[in-house]
Design an enzyme around this catalytic site. Sequence first.
Site: not given
Ligand code: 3HC
Length: 704
Positions: A68, A107, A110, A130
Amino acid sequence: MTQTESADVVRWTRQDRVLLVTIDYPPVNALNVKVRAGLIAAMDAAAADDAVKAVVLVGQGANFIAGADIREFGKTPLPPPLPEVCARIEASTKPVVAAIAGAALGGGLEVALSAHYRVAIEGAKLGLPEVALGLLPGSGGTQRLPRLTGAEFALDVILSGRHLTPKAAQAAGVIDRVADGSDAAAAGVAYANELIDANAPVRPTRDAQGLADKAAAQAAIDAARQKVAKLRGLISPSRVVDAVQAAVDQPFDEGMRTERSFFLECLDSPQRAGLVHAFFAERESAKSPETREAKPRAFEKVGVIGGGTMGAGISVAVLDAGLPVVMIERDDEAVARGRANVEKVYDGLIAKGRMDAERKAAILARFSASTSYDSLKDVDLVIEAVFEEMGVKKGVFAELDRVLKPGAVIGTNTSYLDIDEIAGSISRPEDVVGLHFFSPANIMKLLEIVVPAKVSKDVVATAFELAKKLRKVPVRAKVCDGFIGNRILAVYRQAADYMMEDGASPYQIDKALREFGFPMGPFQVSDLAGGDIGWATRKRRAATRDPNARYVQIADRICERGWFGQKTQRGYYLYPQGARVGQPDPEVEAIIDAERERAGVTPRAFSDDEIVRRYMAAMINEGANVVHEGIALRPLDVDVTFVHGYGFPRWRGGPMQYADQVGLDKVLADIREFAKEDSRFWKPSPLLESLVAKGENFASLNKA
Ligand code: 3HC
Ligand code: NAI
């Protein structure tokens, strides 16, 4: 939405019988509203085109979908919601293949689970992380994954938030195959063509039978429930278990609604706000004005001066990052001790079965230790970690100035000394930067990068690059007594001492702060670190201490008895036979009583709530001063420092985020109230006062 409107984020092209749908929303293809709408439009397009026999979903760039869009959390949700998108994909009458490269997280996974078939290429990371954001999967992760893999595996993946490799995902039944090569789209299209040729049916995950053995599923749920009960304070893990229970007990659509209601409950919680704040704050703190303006210097070989507690830990951190280390110590005996300190870490891993002797030997082949500074001639970067004395440090720096090649970066791990003075003592102050590691340096994530006046930008950029290589969380600080963390610590630690003298026992204070979320209270931390270190500092500073400031002598009385904490089997607590968990000590309570009497204090009762309020007010107020003086760039840098260096509960985001949640006006009112007893200690920070006057919060400064 038409192809033209959604073309910027989701586009599709027909390759013969296959519709290739590409999600292109940099940087990580998060499921922003436009992506969600685009996916529905793509599925409509697939349904409408008779020539299309199968659909492939793929991410543009390095990732499939990272989840998400975290930036949308807390804002008014815009349709279509993700569960609807997933339902639309799953309901397709033409087989849908998710072709995964890079992250398929949250997501993102998912969406993949809603497809009928899944293929991933090497390097893909699949997971439902999450919980790390205070959430649970909100678009079927808790309903579809257990149906595919069984409850036990699904619960482990969701509760740990861990990433699965393609191989592990395939073994567990999360994906169907692992493809060779680096082109996920090509792998997806090839797979789709095979499915078409085989006349393969659509295969909705909702119909998978992983939960058919209800008894096995229930046993896994019961075991998981016992585990999450131990995670004090956190809401979302127990909601994960509740949602998987719903997957077992309820029909699919009802289970989806149950999951959604838990998801929305968690989305609304301050824990989610705290954890998401921590996520963005640690990414923001890794950037600095210098990293934007300068390129890091190249470094391949590292020198470490001193092989004591910190020098050895730093050496291990550098070795673990794959770099060679040359350690310098004072004499042969100290060299042997330094080497032994390094080896001890690896021997510990071997004893726990986490490393073998061969691996240790391979790592140590990159390590050498010597008494001769001449062995540093070809190193690119040096980290000094000798005794905390200006004279000793200057002596070491003079040697470094003599032997190092031009352009070598010189870091000092000093905790309190004036780095401008150290840098000014040699001919190349522009190469000197503070690299303040935390103990144990091979484990603790925080690295304060302290920027002295004369340092050149590329040296600071190199320090940030080092942090990245060592997988540390960097925070930029300016020079002052204690930088960000230890400076603030000194103040709230004092607040704890005052409460102890005024009537709260150290055991009550520790307990109140553990209940707030710290892994240990301040007196337990003293006992762990060793009371002698603070005692030596207090004695050194006695001459310059403000004679009018309140000074609590209890710690001195305890140290005078040789009770330095765990290493002497007693400090504030008793540690019989080297126990790790201390027991309250009636003799310490007697010392405290005697000190109260000597100081003329009539003890009073404190509630746990008041203990937390005073401790936090002291921390927040000094945090505000540190930002006000530019020692920290923004409040978020204080937050990252405390979450990664001082055990501050991550789910509260950090002290400044916590202050915003409490309300800055309330924190200020507390400080003004406490100032009535001791106006010398409780001085409201000018920054806190001005934010309250303007009706703003710390978060407003993070955006600047
Ligand atoms: N939403 C918005 N921005 C995101 C994002 C997300 N899910 N994931 C990463 N970003 C952004 C970061 O803030 C960063 O932004 P910036 O360049 O402005 O600082 C940019 O993307 C790059 O991220 P990283 O510096 O972390 O890059 P890496 O290559 O080291 O890692 C990654 C990539 C493995 C995808 C890591 O960013 C990560 O783990 N992201 C979070 C993943 C996550 O937690 N997903 C679950 C979200 S909750 C959800 O999905 C709910 C659902 O069940 C409904
Ligand atoms: P330590 O006493 O364990 O180790 C210091 C080492 O430096 C000793 O092994 C000593 O032999 C060596 N040494 C002294 N003079 C030397 C010289 N001239 N040349 C080469 N080696 C020399 O001390 P510790 O705890 O490792 O601290 C080192 C530095 O790290 C200090 O500046 C301290 O303030 C800082 N620091 C300490 C932390 C801690 O928790 N211990 C945390 C963060 C920083």
